[in-house]
Write a protein that holds these residues in place. Sequence first.
Motif, PDB file in Angstrom:
ATOM      1  N   THR A   1       0.799  -1.334  -0.038  1.00 30.81           N
ATOM      2  CA  THR A   1      -0.076   0.051   0.102  1.00 30.81           C
ATOM      3  C   THR A   1       0.940   1.140   0.006  1.00 30.81           C
ATOM      4  OG1 THR A   1      -0.398  -0.150   2.351  1.00 30.81           O
ATOM      5  CG2 THR A   1      -2.190  -1.067   0.950  1.00 30.81           C
ATOM      6  N   LEU A   2       1.379   1.503   1.148  1.00 28.29           N
ATOM      7  CA  LEU A   2       2.329   2.705   1.277  1.00 28.29           C
ATOM      8  C   LEU A   2       3.858   2.528   1.814  1.00 28.29           C
ATOM      9  CD1 LEU A   2      -0.152   5.132   3.294  1.00 28.29           C
ATOM     10  CD2 LEU A   2       0.285   5.079   0.899  1.00 28.29           C
ATOM     11  N   ILE A   3       4.790   3.180   1.454  1.00 27.28           N
ATOM     12  CA  ILE A   3       6.085   2.928   1.609  1.00 27.28           C
ATOM     13  C   ILE A   3       6.545   4.432   2.161  1.00 27.28           C
ATOM     14  CG2 ILE A   3       7.121   3.397  -0.450  1.00 27.28           C
ATOM     15  CD1 ILE A   3       9.093   1.256   0.052  1.00 27.28           C
TER      16      ILE A   3
ATOM     17  N   LYS B   1      -3.831   9.424   6.223  1.00 24.57           N
ATOM     18  CA  LYS B   1      -4.293   9.230   7.633  1.00 24.57           C
ATOM     19  C   LYS B   1      -3.923   7.976   8.031  1.00 24.57           C
ATOM     20  CE  LYS B   1      -7.772  12.948   6.970  1.00 24.57           C
ATOM     21  NZ  LYS B   1      -9.364  13.158   7.030  1.00 24.57           N
ATOM     22  N   PRO B   2      -3.829   7.683   9.451  1.00 26.32           N
ATOM     23  CA  PRO B   2      -3.573   6.546   9.942  1.00 26.32           C
ATOM     24  C   PRO B   2      -4.662   5.415   9.626  1.00 26.32           C
ATOM     25  CG  PRO B   2      -3.065   8.144  11.749  1.00 26.32           C
ATOM     26  CD  PRO B   2      -3.539   9.042  10.438  1.00 26.32           C
ATOM     27  N   ALA B   3      -4.531   4.342   9.430  1.00 29.75           N
ATOM     28  CA  ALA B   3      -5.388   3.233   9.249  1.00 29.75           C
ATOM     29  C   ALA B   3      -6.730   3.427   9.842  1.00 29.75           C
ATOM     30  CB  ALA B   3      -4.880   1.571   9.286  1.00 29.75           C
ATOM     31  N   ALA B   4      -6.745   3.510  11.303  1.00 31.47           N
ATOM     32  CA  ALA B   4      -7.814   3.464  12.031  1.00 31.47           C
ATOM     33  C   ALA B   4      -8.726   4.736  11.906  1.00 31.47           C
ATOM     34  CB  ALA B   4      -7.159   3.362  13.694  1.00 31.47           C
ATOM     35  N   GLN B   5      -8.196   6.034  11.594  1.00 32.06           N
ATOM     36  CA  GLN B   5      -8.744   7.083  11.315  1.00 32.06           C
ATOM     37  C   GLN B   5      -9.436   6.928   9.872  1.00 32.06           C
ATOM     38  OE1 GLN B   5      -6.630  10.756  11.553  1.00 32.06           O
ATOM     39  NE2 GLN B   5      -8.137  11.749  10.687  1.00 32.06           N
ATOM     40  N   LEU B   6      -8.798   6.436   8.714  1.00 34.03           N
ATOM     41  CA  LEU B   6      -9.462   6.071   7.648  1.00 34.03           C
ATOM     42  C   LEU B   6     -10.734   5.422   7.654  1.00 34.03           C
ATOM     43  CD1 LEU B   6      -6.567   5.917   5.327  1.00 34.03           C
ATOM     44  CD2 LEU B   6      -8.132   7.556   5.193  1.00 34.03           C
ATOM     45  N   ARG B   7     -10.469   4.179   8.554  1.00 33.75           N
ATOM     46  CA  ARG B   7     -11.505   3.141   8.643  1.00 33.75           C
ATOM     47  C   ARG B   7     -12.678   3.964   9.279  1.00 33.75           C
ATOM     48  NH1 ARG B   7     -11.228  -2.562   8.718  1.00 33.75           N
ATOM     49  NH2 ARG B   7     -13.260  -3.460   9.501  1.00 33.75           N
TER      50      ARG B   7
ATOM     51  N   ALA C   1      -6.879   4.080  -0.068  1.00 38.97           N
ATOM     52  CA  ALA C   1      -7.433   4.475   1.220  1.00 38.97           C
ATOM     53  C   ALA C   1      -8.135   3.354   2.023  1.00 38.97           C
ATOM     54  CB  ALA C   1      -8.474   5.830   1.256  1.00 38.97           C
ATOM     55  N   MET C   2      -8.967   2.866   1.094  1.00 42.47           N
ATOM     56  CA  MET C   2      -9.683   1.425   1.628  1.00 42.47           C
ATOM     57  C   MET C   2      -8.835   0.400   2.232  1.00 42.47           C
ATOM     58  SD  MET C   2     -13.631   1.767   0.189  1.00 42.47           S
ATOM     59  CE  MET C   2     -13.801  -0.045   0.927  1.00 42.47           C
TER      60      MET C   2
ATOM     61  N   GLU D   1       1.329  -7.895  -6.715  1.00 42.58           N
ATOM     62  CA  GLU D   1       0.948  -7.352  -5.402  1.00 42.58           C
ATOM     63  C   GLU D   1       2.056  -6.558  -4.787  1.00 42.58           C
ATOM     64  OE1 GLU D   1      -0.542  -9.262  -1.262  1.00 42.58           O
ATOM     65  OE2 GLU D   1       0.754 -10.629  -2.942  1.00 42.58           O
ATOM     66  N   LYS D   2       3.282  -6.396  -5.108  1.00 46.22           N
ATOM     67  CA  LYS D   2       4.421  -5.942  -4.826  1.00 46.22           C
ATOM     68  C   LYS D   2       4.299  -4.480  -5.046  1.00 46.22           C
ATOM     69  CE  LYS D   2       8.294  -7.758  -3.666  1.00 46.22           C
ATOM     70  NZ  LYS D   2       9.532  -8.729  -3.745  1.00 46.22           N
ATOM     71  N   ALA D   3       3.313  -3.545  -4.971  1.00 44.27           N
ATOM     72  CA  ALA D   3       3.365  -2.326  -5.487  1.00 44.27           C
ATOM     73  C   ALA D   3       2.991  -1.219  -4.490  1.00 44.27           C
ATOM     74  CB  ALA D   3       2.157  -1.934  -6.696  1.00 44.27           C
ATOM     75  N   ALA D   4       3.447  -0.110  -4.219  1.00 39.49           N
ATOM     76  CA  ALA D   4       3.272   0.701  -3.046  1.00 39.49           C
ATOM     77  C   ALA D   4       3.408   2.220  -3.735  1.00 39.49           C
ATOM     78  CB  ALA D   4       4.145   0.680  -1.898  1.00 39.49           C
ATOM     79  N   VAL D   5       2.779   3.036  -2.977  1.00 43.44           N
ATOM     80  CA  VAL D   5       2.886   4.428  -3.361  1.00 43.44           C
ATOM     81  C   VAL D   5       3.668   4.992  -2.284  1.00 43.44           C
ATOM     82  CG1 VAL D   5       1.400   6.939  -3.188  1.00 43.44           C
ATOM     83  CG2 VAL D   5       0.555   4.936  -4.353  1.00 43.44           C
ATOM     84  N   LEU D   6       4.573   6.080  -2.569  1.00 40.25           N
ATOM     85  CA  LEU D   6       5.149   6.636  -1.628  1.00 40.25           C
ATOM     86  C   LEU D   6       4.565   7.853  -0.850  1.00 40.25           C
ATOM     87  CD1 LEU D   6       8.132   7.629  -0.770  1.00 40.25           C
ATOM     88  CD2 LEU D   6       8.319   9.033  -2.698  1.00 40.25           C
ATOM     89  N   ASP D   7       4.229   7.533   0.388  1.00 40.35           N
ATOM     90  CA  ASP D   7       3.553   8.553   1.203  1.00 40.35           C
ATOM     91  C   ASP D   7       3.901   9.633   1.261  1.00 40.35           C
ATOM     92  OD1 ASP D   7       1.217   8.662   2.849  1.00 40.35           O
ATOM     93  OD2 ASP D   7       2.045   8.039   4.545  1.00 40.35           O
ATOM     94  N   GLY D   8       3.129  10.772   0.741  1.00 38.67           N
ATOM     95  CA  GLY D   8       3.731  12.109   0.765  1.00 38.67           C
ATOM     96  C   GLY D   8       4.202  12.536  -0.380  1.00 38.67           C
ATOM     97  N   GLY D   9       4.720  11.780  -1.381  1.00 39.66           N
ATOM     98  CA  GLY D   9       5.363  12.042  -2.702  1.00 39.66           C
ATOM     99  C   GLY D   9       6.529  12.720  -2.691  1.00 39.66           C
ATOM    100  N   LEU D  10       6.796  13.650  -3.662  1.00 38.93           N
ATOM    101  CA  LEU D  10       8.104  14.042  -3.940  1.00 38.93           C
ATOM    102  C   LEU D  10       8.320  14.978  -2.762  1.00 38.93           C
ATOM    103  CD1 LEU D  10      10.426  14.556  -5.842  1.00 38.93           C
ATOM    104  CD2 LEU D  10       9.163  16.326  -6.682  1.00 38.93           C
ATOM    105  N   LYS D  11       7.543  15.587  -2.094  1.00 41.24           N
ATOM    106  CA  LYS D  11       7.684  16.580  -0.974  1.00 41.24           C
ATOM    107  C   LYS D  11       7.998  15.802   0.116  1.00 41.24           C
ATOM    108  CE  LYS D  11       5.025  19.805   1.940  1.00 41.24           C
ATOM    109  NZ  LYS D  11       3.621  20.295   2.260  1.00 41.24           N
ATOM    110  N   ALA D  12       7.529  14.815   0.461  1.00 41.41           N
ATOM    111  CA  ALA D  12       8.228  14.111   1.564  1.00 41.41           C
ATOM    112  C   ALA D  12       9.731  13.513   1.308  1.00 41.41           C
ATOM    113  CB  ALA D  12       7.188  12.900   2.023  1.00 41.41           C
ATOM    114  N   TRP D  13       9.879  13.042   0.280  1.00 34.58           N
ATOM    115  CA  TRP D  13      11.194  12.715  -0.012  1.00 34.58           C
ATOM    116  C   TRP D  13      12.246  13.743   0.210  1.00 34.58           C
ATOM    117  CZ3 TRP D  13      13.335   8.216  -1.554  1.00 34.58           C
ATOM    118  CH2 TRP D  13      14.782   8.165  -2.094  1.00 34.58           C
ATOM    119  N   LEU D  14      11.838  15.048  -0.288  1.00 37.34           N
ATOM    120  CA  LEU D  14      12.760  15.986  -0.238  1.00 37.34           C
ATOM    121  C   LEU D  14      12.819  16.361   1.291  1.00 37.34           C
ATOM    122  CD1 LEU D  14      11.801  18.318  -3.231  1.00 37.34           C
ATOM    123  CD2 LEU D  14      13.845  16.957  -2.887  1.00 37.34           C
TER     124      LEU D  14
END
Length: 279
Positions: free
Chosen positions: A4-6, A212-218, A250-251, A113-126
Amino acid sequence: MYTTLITPEQLSSLPPAEVVVLDCRFQLDNPDYGHAAYEQGHLPGAHYLHLDYHLSSSKNGRNGRHPLPDGQRLAVDLGAIGVDAATQVVAYDDGPSQYAARAWWLLRWLGHEKAAVLDGGLKAWLAAGLPLDQAPPARRSRRFAIRPSLAATVDADAVLANLQTPAFTVVDARSAERFHGIGETIDPVAGHIPGAANRFFMNNLDAEQRYKPAAQLRAEWEALLGAGFDPAAIVHQCGSGVTACHNLLAMEIAGLPGSRLYPGSWSEWCSDPARPVAR
């Protein structure tokens, strides 16, 4: 394996030979933007995939603004940049990750299955103090084999039939204004599919544009659809099948897997004047 996320830190620690990074930057009003931005600087080793050319197929006026790509062609494109069954793939963009989420969903659609989105994208990387690169990525062609899909879809006929015999709930990922037919500037018809619920995809993110955190999203999804709802009875759509993938991700993060995508979404739906519109 990340599905999901990395985080930037997790991605930077992976051996380069085991990961393929996809730069998915794009702007609807400037289709050339993404590649130009990529050439100015990208994550080390990243390959650029264009929403219109790689992550979509040709439009015919009736199949929406971003029809699903030909799966076999996309598989060849992925193999050509080094993706095979063992490869961890990470997608990113420089906004709220809607284009990265599209790439994530397409990989699952092809059974990867081994696919993820960089959480926060380019901004988070920098923000993590990590570098960018301008060098062309190394190419190591591999065979990407399509496997049983991990992402289901429905078509316009199924959505139309659902109006008469409800079997699923449609969730529209567009803004509340566009959902209600206010200020539509992208599609020729304003409004939404009758009976649809609305969950603006940006509501999945915090102030830093991280999920957002998993529990909040749920909790938020259950507030919209009811506690204990069946994810398999949810179909996501948006304007053209892109930001709907953000809601699908998100789900998944929330521990609510199994919902489906209506790829043609509103741009396909409203292309036929016989289909009903709600405002």
